[in-house]
Design a protein around this motif. Structure first.
Motif, PDB file in Angstrom:
ATOM      1  N   ASP A 134      96.087  61.045  82.585  1.00 32.28           N
ATOM      2  CA  ASP A 134      95.782  60.936  84.014  1.00 32.28           C
ATOM      3  C   ASP A 134      96.277  59.606  84.586  1.00 32.28           C
ATOM      4  OD1 ASP A 134      94.636  63.427  84.048  1.00 32.28           O
ATOM      5  OD2 ASP A 134      92.570  62.704  83.917  1.00 32.28           O
ATOM      6  N   GLY A 135      96.142  58.545  83.822  1.00 33.93           N
ATOM      7  CA  GLY A 135      96.618  57.253  84.286  1.00 33.93           C
ATOM      8  C   GLY A 135      98.124  57.240  84.480  1.00 33.93           C
ATOM      9  N   LEU A 136      98.855  57.844  83.556  1.00 33.93           N
ATOM     10  CA  LEU A 136     100.311  57.922  83.679  1.00 33.93           C
ATOM     11  C   LEU A 136     100.713  58.764  84.890  1.00 33.93           C
ATOM     12  CD1 LEU A 136     101.306  58.402  79.944  1.00 33.93           C
ATOM     13  CD2 LEU A 136     101.700  56.370  81.349  1.00 33.93           C
ATOM     14  N   LEU A 137      99.972  59.836  85.143  1.00 33.63           N
ATOM     15  CA  LEU A 137     100.277  60.660  86.309  1.00 33.63           C
ATOM     16  C   LEU A 137     100.034  59.896  87.606  1.00 33.63           C
ATOM     17  CD1 LEU A 137      98.780  64.102  85.203  1.00 33.63           C
ATOM     18  CD2 LEU A 137     101.183  63.387  85.208  1.00 33.63           C
ATOM     19  N   THR A 165     105.871  52.670  92.793  1.00 35.06           N
ATOM     20  CA  THR A 165     106.445  52.870  91.463  1.00 35.06           C
ATOM     21  C   THR A 165     107.715  53.707  91.555  1.00 35.06           C
ATOM     22  OG1 THR A 165     104.249  52.741  90.449  1.00 35.06           O
ATOM     23  CG2 THR A 165     106.006  53.761  89.150  1.00 35.06           C
ATOM     24  N   ARG A 166     107.669  54.766  92.332  1.00 32.18           N
ATOM     25  CA  ARG A 166     108.835  55.635  92.473  1.00 32.18           C
ATOM     26  C   ARG A 166     109.969  54.931  93.205  1.00 32.18           C
ATOM     27  NH1 ARG A 166     106.132  61.018  94.810  1.00 32.18           N
ATOM     28  NH2 ARG A 166     108.318  61.642  95.002  1.00 32.18           N
ATOM     29  N   ARG A 167     109.616  54.028  94.111  1.00 36.06           N
ATOM     30  CA  ARG A 167     110.657  53.318  94.864  1.00 36.06           C
ATOM     31  C   ARG A 167     111.458  52.381  93.969  1.00 36.06           C
ATOM     32  NH1 ARG A 167     109.585  48.820  99.661  1.00 36.06           N
ATOM     33  NH2 ARG A 167     111.800  48.342 100.053  1.00 36.06           N
ATOM     34  N   TRP A 168     110.786  51.693  93.044  1.00 30.41           N
ATOM     35  CA  TRP A 168     111.422  50.607  92.319  1.00 30.41           C
ATOM     36  C   TRP A 168     111.783  50.924  90.878  1.00 30.41           C
ATOM     37  CZ3 TRP A 168     113.238  47.362  95.570  1.00 30.41           C
ATOM     38  CH2 TRP A 168     112.535  46.989  96.721  1.00 30.41           C
ATOM     39  N   THR A 169     111.403  52.071  90.365  1.00 31.71           N
ATOM     40  CA  THR A 169     111.693  52.389  88.972  1.00 31.71           C
ATOM     41  C   THR A 169     112.450  53.706  88.880  1.00 31.71           C
ATOM     42  OG1 THR A 169     109.689  53.681  88.495  1.00 31.71           O
ATOM     43  CG2 THR A 169     109.515  51.279  88.334  1.00 31.71           C
ATOM     44  N   ALA A 170     112.897  53.991  87.664  1.00 33.22           N
ATOM     45  CA  ALA A 170     113.648  55.224  87.424  1.00 33.22           C
ATOM     46  C   ALA A 170     112.764  56.281  86.788  1.00 33.22           C
ATOM     47  CB  ALA A 170     114.846  54.933  86.538  1.00 33.22           C
ATOM     48  N   ILE A 171     111.457  56.228  87.015  1.00 29.93           N
ATOM     49  CA  ILE A 171     110.553  57.211  86.423  1.00 29.93           C
ATOM     50  C   ILE A 171     110.968  58.610  86.872  1.00 29.93           C
ATOM     51  CG2 ILE A 171     108.827  57.153  88.272  1.00 29.93           C
ATOM     52  CD1 ILE A 171     106.705  57.166  85.964  1.00 29.93           C
ATOM     53  N   PRO A 172     111.093  59.554  85.942  1.00 29.50           N
ATOM     54  CA  PRO A 172     111.606  60.882  86.312  1.00 29.50           C
ATOM     55  C   PRO A 172     110.687  61.617  87.278  1.00 29.50           C
ATOM     56  CG  PRO A 172     110.767  60.882  84.060  1.00 29.50           C
ATOM     57  CD  PRO A 172     110.778  59.460  84.496  1.00 29.50           C
ATOM     58  N   GLN A 173     111.300  62.392  88.140  1.00 27.24           N
ATOM     59  CA  GLN A 173     110.561  63.218  89.088  1.00 27.24           C
ATOM     60  C   GLN A 173     111.113  64.632  89.024  1.00 27.24           C
ATOM     61  OE1 GLN A 173     107.886  62.261  90.787  1.00 27.24           O
ATOM     62  NE2 GLN A 173     108.056  60.146  90.018  1.00 27.24           N
ATOM     63  N   PRO A 174     110.278  65.667  88.965  1.00 27.40           N
ATOM     64  CA  PRO A 174     108.817  65.569  88.959  1.00 27.40           C
ATOM     65  C   PRO A 174     108.293  65.063  87.614  1.00 27.40           C
ATOM     66  CG  PRO A 174     109.500  67.838  88.665  1.00 27.40           C
ATOM     67  CD  PRO A 174     110.749  67.067  88.939  1.00 27.40           C
ATOM     68  N   TYR A 175     107.076  64.534  87.640  1.00 30.39           N
ATOM     69  CA  TYR A 175     106.451  63.992  86.441  1.00 30.39           C
ATOM     70  C   TYR A 175     105.061  64.601  86.348  1.00 30.39           C
ATOM     71  CZ  TYR A 175     105.305  60.507  82.848  1.00 30.39           C
ATOM     72  OH  TYR A 175     104.977  59.881  81.670  1.00 30.39           O
ATOM     73  N   GLY A 176     104.887  65.494  85.362  1.00 24.09           N
ATOM     74  CA  GLY A 176     103.623  66.193  85.211  1.00 24.09           C
ATOM     75  C   GLY A 176     102.956  65.928  83.873  1.00 24.09           C
ATOM     76  N   PRO A 177     101.895  66.644  83.552  1.00 27.23           N
ATOM     77  CA  PRO A 177     101.180  66.427  82.287  1.00 27.23           C
ATOM     78  C   PRO A 177     102.071  66.565  81.060  1.00 27.23           C
ATOM     79  CG  PRO A 177      99.859  67.767  83.776  1.00 27.23           C
ATOM     80  CD  PRO A 177     101.201  67.625  84.412  1.00 27.23           C
ATOM     81  N   ALA A 178     103.034  67.483  81.091  1.00 29.19           N
ATOM     82  CA  ALA A 178     103.902  67.660  79.927  1.00 29.19           C
ATOM     83  C   ALA A 178     104.738  66.408  79.683  1.00 29.19           C
ATOM     84  CB  ALA A 178     104.814  68.875  80.127  1.00 29.19           C
ATOM     85  N   GLU A 179     105.250  65.810  80.768  1.00 30.28           N
ATOM     86  CA  GLU A 179     106.035  64.582  80.623  1.00 30.28           C
ATOM     87  C   GLU A 179     105.163  63.440  80.127  1.00 30.28           C
ATOM     88  OE1 GLU A 179     108.288  67.347  82.874  1.00 30.28           O
ATOM     89  OE2 GLU A 179     106.271  66.601  83.288  1.00 30.28           O
ATOM     90  N   ALA A 180     103.929  63.347  80.629  1.00 28.23           N
ATOM     91  CA  ALA A 180     103.029  62.277  80.183  1.00 28.23           C
ATOM     92  C   ALA A 180     102.695  62.432  78.702  1.00 28.23           C
ATOM     93  CB  ALA A 180     101.749  62.293  81.024  1.00 28.23           C
TER      94      ALA A 180
END
Length: 372
Positions: free
Chosen positions: A26-29, A37-52
């Protein structure tokens, strides 16, 4: 030296760095859904429970096993607050992020100091590098608080998805104390009868562009970009904020108290002059529709008071201020004289004025004011 196969627990009594676990999904989500976070990093989108879960079960353990990336959860009072990573390849570098509710209380600076100490003493790394996309002042504030030395801007040097963007770069060595290298000057609000001095906002950009495109402004400040666009204005504002973090200057937008419209700009600069550590120089310009109304004089008076106030009282702790102007710039000279500055000298062919065919060297004058 050999590294552990999983994250050791590190704590300073306020924040704890620990291994990732199933309860952190939940914290990662929350972190991945955050706009900043989405503005400044390359975290993949969408990002759901499976990715976490894949991050927790596969990516994080793999980094510890092969000795390439040390990753921790940042925890405060038993709650997930964010993450911090130490990439151990050459060159070693750090990355970090906090959930919105954990920001603004110095938690990430504490976490970064713990991770850096581990990298230097346990992983044997001689240096840690930090970089971020230009404009990420929140990330730079953390690195600055931890003693990283700003090394400059590199064009198109940071990968952001499938593109390259300009980046800020800094570093910290194992021998350096994890404390700030420069004073990060705040920009306090200063209020007068007609004007309010404050940090710039996005609403100021069109007015900045208008003022800096004006022929009269360009005559006295010929090094301004031309054409002066909204992008130029954004760059100017960002440059002001960066200069404050490096201890170089403090810059205010001079706004109308009634409608908050930008009227002018005032700075105190040369605050980092090693040969004159408690001196400074004031510079200013006005929007065309604010000229001749005394607003710059009022603003400079407010800035002088703040500059001479002791640092213990929130001021700049200056003992002497200077104003330089072209000899023929009557408006600028009137501002200096109304603020109580005394003429102390004249310099021949001191600076370029004018644009195009009118460009020439002009004599300059210097004014000075001592603290009361």
């Amino acid at each position: 030296m050999p590294l552990p196969a999983f994250a050791p627990t590190l704590t300073d009594g306020v924040v704890t760095l620990r291994a990732h676990g199933p309860s952190d999904v939940d914290g990662l989500l929350t972190l991945a859904a955050d706009t900043e976070t989405r503005r400044w990093t390359a975290i993949p989108q969408p990002y759901g429970p499976a990715e976490a879960r894949r991050w927790i079960e596969n990516t994080v353990p793999a980094g510890w096993r092969d000795g390439t990336v040390a990753r921790w959860v940042v925890e405060e009072d038993g709650r997930f607050a964010g993450q911090v990573d130490v990439h151990l390849d050459r060159p070693p570098f750090i990355g970090f992020g906090l959930v919105p509710t954990a920001r603004g209380r110095g938690l990430m600076s504490r976490a970064l100091r713990l991770a850096a100490r581990w990298a230097f003493t346990q992983a044997g790394r001689p240096v840690l590098h930090w970089w971020a996309e230009v404009g990420n002042l929140a990330s730079w504030r953390v690195a600055h608080a931890c003693g990283f030395t700003f090394e400059g801007t590199r064009r198109q040097a940071v990968r952001r998805g499938d593109r390259l963007v300009d980046g800020w770069f800094a570093s910290l060595t194992a021998e350096e104390e994890p404390t700030p290298r420069t004073t990060w000057w705040p920009v306090p609000e200063l209020v007068g009868e007609r004007v309010r001095l404050r940090p710039h906002t996005d609403a100021d950009v069109p007015r900045i562009a208008e003022a800096c495109s004006d022929p009269r402004t360009r005559h006295w400040l010929p090094t301004l970009p031309h054409p002066y666009t909204a992008e130029s204005a954004h760059g100017f504002v960002l440059g002001c904020r960066l200069a404050e973090s490096l201890g170089e200057k403090v810059t205010w937008a001079v706004a109308d108290r009634a409608d908050d419209r930008l009227l002018a700009n005032v700075s105190v600069f040369r605050l980092d002059d090693a040969m004159n550590p408690t001196g400074g120089e004031i510079g200013y310009w006005a929007h065309p529709d604010a000229r001749g109304r005394g607003v710059v004089s009022e603003a400079v008076g407010l800035v002088v008071g703040h500059a001479f106030a002791p640092r213990a009282e929130g001021g700049l702790g200056r003992h002497r201020l200077q104003i330089g102007a072209s000899k023929d710039n009557a408006a600028s000279r009137r501002v200096a004289e109304r603020a109580g500055f005394a003429l102390v000298g004249e310099v021949h062919q001191d600076a370029v004025v004018g644009v195009g065919a009118d460009r020439t060297l002009d004599d300059g004058v210097w004014y000075e004011l001592l603290a009361p």
